[in-house]
Motif scaffolding. Structure first.
Motif, mmCIF file in Angstrom:
data_model
loop_
_atom_site.group_PDB
_atom_site.id
_atom_site.type_symbol
_atom_site.label_atom_id
_atom_site.label_comp_id
_atom_site.label_asym_id
_atom_site.label_seq_id
_atom_site.Cartn_x
_atom_site.Cartn_y
_atom_site.Cartn_z
ATOM 1 N N LEU A 77 38.363 7.898 15.616
ATOM 2 C CA LEU A 77 37.702 7.524 17.078
ATOM 3 C C LEU A 77 38.176 7.378 18.547
ATOM 4 O O LEU A 77 38.039 7.380 19.402
ATOM 5 C CB LEU A 77 36.278 6.778 16.707
ATOM 6 C CG LEU A 77 35.566 7.236 15.410
ATOM 7 C CD1 LEU A 77 34.094 6.608 14.864
ATOM 8 C CD2 LEU A 77 33.947 8.312 16.245
ATOM 9 N N ALA A 78 39.460 6.387 17.999
ATOM 10 C CA ALA A 78 39.778 5.718 19.120
ATOM 11 C C ALA A 78 41.127 6.770 19.892
ATOM 12 O O ALA A 78 40.290 6.884 21.366
ATOM 13 C CB ALA A 78 40.927 4.893 18.964
ATOM 14 N N ARG A 79 40.681 7.775 19.536
ATOM 15 C CA ARG A 79 41.575 9.036 20.120
ATOM 16 C C ARG A 79 40.536 10.038 20.999
ATOM 17 O O ARG A 79 40.223 9.946 22.173
ATOM 18 C CB ARG A 79 42.316 9.917 19.025
ATOM 19 C CG ARG A 79 42.467 11.549 19.729
ATOM 20 C CD ARG A 79 43.981 10.790 21.098
ATOM 21 N NE ARG A 79 44.700 11.946 21.146
ATOM 22 C CZ ARG A 79 45.109 12.000 22.970
ATOM 23 N NH1 ARG A 79 45.555 10.401 23.046
ATOM 24 N NH2 ARG A 79 45.984 12.878 23.407
ATOM 25 N N VAL A 80 39.358 9.807 20.625
ATOM 26 C CA VAL A 80 38.644 10.923 20.739
ATOM 27 C C VAL A 80 36.908 10.387 22.744
ATOM 28 O O VAL A 80 37.381 10.590 23.466
ATOM 29 C CB VAL A 80 37.562 11.242 19.883
ATOM 30 C CG1 VAL A 80 35.834 12.205 20.519
ATOM 31 C CG2 VAL A 80 37.974 11.958 18.988
ATOM 32 N N LEU A 81 37.332 8.903 21.617
ATOM 33 C CA LEU A 81 36.445 8.210 22.340
ATOM 34 C C LEU A 81 36.680 7.866 23.846
ATOM 35 O O LEU A 81 36.162 6.752 24.618
ATOM 36 C CB LEU A 81 35.327 6.961 21.785
ATOM 37 C CG LEU A 81 34.055 7.520 20.829
ATOM 38 C CD1 LEU A 81 34.091 6.094 20.291
ATOM 39 C CD2 LEU A 81 33.626 8.317 21.107
ATOM 40 N N PHE A 82 38.209 6.552 22.770
ATOM 41 C CA PHE A 82 38.998 6.034 23.735
ATOM 42 C C PHE A 82 40.592 6.320 24.578
ATOM 43 O O PHE A 82 40.810 5.958 25.600
ATOM 44 C CB PHE A 82 38.930 4.910 23.463
ATOM 45 C CG PHE A 82 37.883 3.840 23.244
ATOM 46 C CD1 PHE A 82 36.936 2.956 23.994
ATOM 47 C CD2 PHE A 82 37.653 3.867 22.232
ATOM 48 C CE1 PHE A 82 35.962 2.699 23.491
ATOM 49 C CE2 PHE A 82 36.370 3.237 21.406
ATOM 50 C CZ PHE A 82 35.205 1.871 22.647
ATOM 51 N N ALA A 83 40.388 7.493 23.671
ATOM 52 C CA ALA A 83 41.721 7.992 24.884
ATOM 53 C C ALA A 83 42.802 7.461 24.655
ATOM 54 O O ALA A 83 43.904 7.605 25.017
ATOM 55 C CB ALA A 83 41.717 8.454 26.721
ATOM 56 N N ALA A 84 42.915 6.892 23.296
ATOM 57 C CA ALA A 84 43.935 5.510 22.405
ATOM 58 C C ALA A 84 45.483 6.523 22.588
ATOM 59 O O ALA A 84 45.134 7.901 22.028
ATOM 60 C CB ALA A 84 44.114 5.047 21.604
ATOM 61 N N PRO A 85 46.549 6.490 23.152
ATOM 62 C CA PRO A 85 47.543 7.401 23.001
ATOM 63 C C PRO A 85 48.171 7.381 21.555
ATOM 64 O O PRO A 85 48.174 6.404 21.042
ATOM 65 C CB PRO A 85 48.429 7.213 23.503
ATOM 66 C CG PRO A 85 48.265 5.577 24.255
ATOM 67 C CD PRO A 85 46.533 5.124 24.160
ATOM 68 N N MET A 86 48.730 9.077 21.376
ATOM 69 C CA MET A 86 48.403 8.852 19.299
ATOM 70 C C MET A 86 50.574 9.312 19.691
ATOM 71 O O MET A 86 50.628 10.391 19.453
ATOM 72 C CB MET A 86 47.836 9.626 18.989
ATOM 73 C CG MET A 86 46.732 9.641 18.565
ATOM 74 S SD MET A 86 46.443 7.859 17.821
ATOM 75 C CE MET A 86 44.553 6.847 18.270
ATOM 76 N N SER A 87 51.263 7.893 19.788
ATOM 77 C CA SER A 87 52.404 8.788 19.552
ATOM 78 C C SER A 87 53.491 9.134 18.881
ATOM 79 O O SER A 87 54.536 8.946 19.203
ATOM 80 C CB SER A 87 53.264 7.065 20.436
ATOM 81 O OG SER A 87 52.608 6.610 21.839
ATOM 82 N N GLY A 88 52.630 8.996 17.586
ATOM 83 C CA GLY A 88 54.103 9.067 16.544
ATOM 84 C C GLY A 88 53.855 8.199 15.718
ATOM 85 O O GLY A 88 52.995 6.979 15.203
ATOM 86 N N GLY A 89 54.844 8.111 14.958
ATOM 87 C CA GLY A 89 55.207 6.812 13.603
ATOM 88 C C GLY A 89 54.502 6.849 12.488
ATOM 89 O O GLY A 89 54.409 6.049 11.874
ATOM 90 N N ASN A 126 44.950 -1.536 23.367
ATOM 91 C CA ASN A 126 45.391 -2.555 23.112
ATOM 92 C C ASN A 126 44.554 -3.135 21.299
ATOM 93 O O ASN A 126 45.385 -3.108 20.580
ATOM 94 C CB ASN A 126 46.395 -4.107 23.376
ATOM 95 C CG ASN A 126 46.803 -5.195 22.661
ATOM 96 O OD1 ASN A 126 47.496 -5.126 21.911
ATOM 97 N ND2 ASN A 126 45.868 -5.958 22.772
ATOM 98 N N ILE A 127 42.900 -3.487 22.071
ATOM 99 C CA ILE A 127 41.984 -4.236 20.937
ATOM 100 C C ILE A 127 42.002 -2.881 20.026
ATOM 101 O O ILE A 127 41.710 -3.296 18.796
ATOM 102 C CB ILE A 127 41.519 -4.007 21.686
ATOM 103 C CG1 ILE A 127 41.639 -5.326 22.600
ATOM 104 C CG2 ILE A 127 39.879 -4.616 21.323
ATOM 105 C CD1 ILE A 127 41.791 -6.044 22.100
ATOM 106 N N VAL A 128 41.515 -1.772 20.327
ATOM 107 C CA VAL A 128 41.050 -0.610 19.432
ATOM 108 C C VAL A 128 41.880 -0.097 17.994
ATOM 109 O O VAL A 128 41.523 -0.617 16.894
ATOM 110 C CB VAL A 128 40.482 1.041 20.179
ATOM 111 C CG1 VAL A 128 40.392 1.967 19.473
ATOM 112 C CG2 VAL A 128 39.659 0.058 21.120
ATOM 113 N N PRO A 129 42.862 0.248 18.253
ATOM 114 C CA PRO A 129 44.102 0.035 17.242
ATOM 115 C C PRO A 129 43.906 -1.289 16.477
ATOM 116 O O PRO A 129 43.855 -1.340 15.732
ATOM 117 C CB PRO A 129 45.061 0.408 18.169
ATOM 118 C CG PRO A 129 45.152 1.144 19.109
ATOM 119 C CD PRO A 129 43.957 0.680 19.467
ATOM 120 N N GLY A 130 44.297 -2.342 17.476
ATOM 121 C CA GLY A 130 44.123 -4.019 16.784
ATOM 122 C C GLY A 130 42.853 -3.895 15.409
ATOM 123 O O GLY A 130 43.015 -4.020 14.943
#
Length: 375
Positions: free
Chosen positions: A247-259, A181-185
């Motif tokens: 970086l959100a994807r690589v470092l924190f494995a944040a989901p990238m659901s599309g959109g 929640n924090i990193v994409p924000g």
């Protein structure tokens, strides 16, 4: 020897200079007041009266008692009675509901027979702090909701195991990972902080160095100046956005659901609007110090009232209305909706329209202010 007279003279001169700089003087007084009001009245880590959509397939009295108990808990407020599960899904995706409650058709029969009745609660867990208190309240629901109804022949149901079970599904962030929640924000906050400040300081710097006078002497239209000066920063903003997402994807494995279409449109509108705001600030500020102060004054409510640090629905109504007037609020909804929920253009429409309105209003004001400066 140190002279108190000379020291007093310097001190008096500094006080006079401070009162002449009215913007700085106003900021000194306004900043602590704004912080006190926001932290004292607007910030709440335990949001209540969260919007809840319900799908009631059982028309018995037990179902009504469960809904009444939800409302009495203080955490849930039924704002929509859905007719299908698809309608519940749309409400969660658009952020119109924080919770979706489904009471199945055989709920009353299973409670009476002691056959392990269940109700399903789906929670929008994209922001774990916004739902943790309400989810904890759900654990007490089976013991309290039907306490009065389970009397007489059904009294044995009240003294035995809980009459029903609440099954909670945490959607979009089932493991309640705060970084999701924090990193994409951070994307919206960083873009706002850097772009507004860079543009306002850059223009103020030109005014202090005298290069703005040369620009004012040329037959350049305000719209041409704005486009020419802001286009390089648009590219800077896009590079920042891509870097943060990677970086959100690589470092924190944040989901990238599309959109991705909604995400791209929201970021482009927000970048252009932030740069236009910086341009507007530069037309109001006379020095780089004033431009910096005005940028910081804009950032304070943007961080506190947008839902970045604290749950948006935990704020009182007046603070939520102020938050809706801040563009960071809407870009956060677009970014988090796209990254965590895969929200498309249709569901992100209200936030995109708000960002478009922000661009038009601020861009128009900036051009009018620049034209006034030319005159």
């Amino acid at each position: 020897m140190i002279s108190l007279t000379r020291t007093w003279a310097v001190m008096a001169k500094e006080f006079v200079q401070l009162t002449r700089d009215r913007l700085t003087y106003a900021m000194i007084l306004a900043m602590p007041i704004v912080q006190l009001l926001l932290f004292g009245y607007a910030i709440n880590d335990d949001p209540r009266n969260l919007p809840t959509a319900v799908l009631v397939q059982d028309q018995g009295g037990f179902s009504r008692s469960v809904l009444t108990a939800l409302d009495n808990s203080g955490y849930f407020e039924v704002t929509r009675v859905a007719r299908s599960t698809a309608e519940l899904d749309r409400a969660l995706e658009r952020g119109e509901a924080q919770f979706a409650v489904i009471i199945p058709a055989d709920f009353t029969r299973r409670v009476v027979r002691g056959e392990g009745a269940q109700i399903l609660v789906e929670a929008d867990a994209s922001d774990p702090s916004a739902t943790s208190g309400a989810v904890a309240a759900l654990l007490q629901l089976p013991q309290q909701a039907l306490a009065r109804e389970l009397a007489g022949p059904l009294a044995t149901r009240a003294s035995g195991p809980p009459p029903f079970e609440v099954v909670v599904h945490r959607r979009y962030n089932p493991e309640a990972i705060t970084a999701y929640n924090i990193v994409p924000g951070l994307l919206g906050v960083i873009l706002s902080m850097t772009l507004v400040m860079m543009t306002s300081l850059g223009m103020a710097r030109e005014r202090e160095r005298g290069t703005m006078e040369s620009l004012l002497a040329t037959p350049v239209l305000p719209i041409e100046v704005m486009v020419g000066k802001l286009t390089p920063y648009v590219l800077v903003g896009l590079v920042q956005a891509v870097l943060i997402l990677v970086l959100a994807r690589v470092l924190f494995a944040a989901p990238m659901s599309g959109g991705w279409l909604a995400l791209g449109a929201g970021l482009m509108l927000f970048i252009v609007g932030s740069l236009a705001l910086g341009f507007l600030i530069s037309t109001l500020a006379k020095t780089q110090l004033q431009a910096m102060q005005m940028s910081v004054f804009y950032m304070l409510p943007s961080i506190l009232l947008s839902g970045f640090m604290f749950p948006f629905r935990g704020m009182p109504d007046w603070a939520q209305w102020l938050g809706l007037a801040i563009p960071v609020t809407h870009v956060l909804r677009v970014v988090r909706g796209s990254v965590l929920k895969g929200v498309g253009l249709e569901n992100a429409g209200p936030s995109l329209l708000a960002l478009l309105l922000f661009v038009l209003v601020v861009g128009t004001l900036a051009m009018l202010r620049y034209r006034t400066t030319l005159d």
